[in-house]
Design an enzyme around this catalytic site. Sequence first.
Site, short mmCIF file in Angstrom:
data_model
loop_
_atom_site.label_atom_id
_atom_site.label_comp_id
_atom_site.label_asym_id
_atom_site.label_seq_id
_atom_site.Cartn_x
_atom_site.Cartn_y
_atom_site.Cartn_z
N ASP A 149 -11.69 51.85 8.66
CA ASP A 149 -12.69 52.88 8.35
C ASP A 149 -12.71 53.89 9.49
OD1 ASP A 149 -15.52 52.84 6.42
OD2 ASP A 149 -15.44 54.19 8.17
N ILE A 150 -12.79 55.20 9.16
CA ILE A 150 -12.78 56.23 10.21
C ILE A 150 -14.07 56.26 11.02
CG2 ILE A 150 -11.12 58.11 9.78
CD1 ILE A 150 -13.35 59.43 8.09
N ASN B 49 -20.79 48.83 -1.89
CA ASN B 49 -21.91 49.71 -2.19
C ASN B 49 -21.71 50.34 -3.57
OD1 ASN B 49 -23.05 49.30 0.38
ND2 ASN B 49 -21.73 50.87 1.28
N VAL C 138 -18.07 57.33 -1.23
CA VAL C 138 -16.74 57.58 -1.81
C VAL C 138 -16.65 56.84 -3.14
CG1 VAL C 138 -14.25 57.32 -1.51
CG2 VAL C 138 -15.69 57.88 0.47
N HIS D 269 -14.38 50.19 -3.36
CA HIS D 269 -13.89 49.64 -2.10
C HIS D 269 -14.83 48.56 -1.59
CE1 HIS D 269 -16.45 53.14 -1.24
NE2 HIS D 269 -16.85 52.49 -0.16
P1 AMP Z 1 -19.33 53.94 1.08
O1 AMP Z 1 -20.62 54.41 1.68
O2 AMP Z 1 -19.39 52.48 0.71
O3 AMP Z 1 -18.85 54.81 -0.06
O4 AMP Z 1 -18.28 53.99 2.25
C1 AMP Z 1 -17.30 54.98 2.39
C2 AMP Z 1 -16.62 54.71 3.70
O5 AMP Z 1 -15.41 55.43 3.72
C3 AMP Z 1 -17.43 55.15 4.93
O6 AMP Z 1 -17.64 54.02 5.78
C4 AMP Z 1 -16.52 56.20 5.59
O7 AMP Z 1 -16.56 56.15 7.00
C5 AMP Z 1 -15.15 55.83 5.05
N1 AMP Z 1 -14.18 56.91 4.98
C6 AMP Z 1 -14.32 58.13 4.40
N2 AMP Z 1 -13.19 58.84 4.49
C7 AMP Z 1 -12.29 58.04 5.11
C8 AMP Z 1 -10.91 58.20 5.49
N3 AMP Z 1 -10.24 59.33 5.26
N4 AMP Z 1 -10.30 57.17 6.14
C9 AMP Z 1 -10.98 56.03 6.39
N5 AMP Z 1 -12.26 55.81 6.03
C10 AMP Z 1 -12.91 56.80 5.41
#
Ligand code: AMP
Length: 113
Positions: free
Chosen positions: A29-30, A86, A95, A99
């Site tokens: 995760d970034i 989530n 996103v 995931h």
């Molecule tokens: P969620 O709130 O469950 O939708 O989590 C989305 C996650 O995706 C968050 O923890 C972000 O930090 C992560 N995220 C978004 N864009 C990227 C990316 N390009 N590479 C890695 N993680 C990402």
Amino acid sequence: MDCIFCKIVEGSIPSNKVYENDSVVAFHDIQPAAPVHILIIPKKHIPTMNDAAPEDNELIGDIFAAARHIAKELGIAEDGYRLINNVNSDGGQVVYHLHVHLLGGKKLGSLLA
Ligand code: AMP
Ligand code: ZN
């Protein structure tokens, strides 16, 4: 398709991958919320768990199998970890490509509201 995680699957956006097989990809995760914070995603675009169909059950199993494998590889299986999915607005989903978060590497606080 305008989906950031589909782009990671295709390789048109870079990611720090830790695992990949025919059905899933896992990467760091970034914005890590714990010392270990991995996202495990299906290669197939499924927006949320609400959209997963019975024929996706094997794929959902593949995500959890990957989590188990990665936790062991990263050395956190015995101490423990947390898997989070989530869903939609109240669940905090940002996103919209299904995931599972794999969190560990420290003692995690309670999430119960
Ligand atoms: P969620 O709130 O469950 O939708 O989590 C989305 C996650 O995706 C968050 O923890 C972000 O930090 C992560 N995220 C978004 N864009 C990227 C990316 N390009 N590479 C890695 N993680 C990402
Ligand atoms: Zn997608």
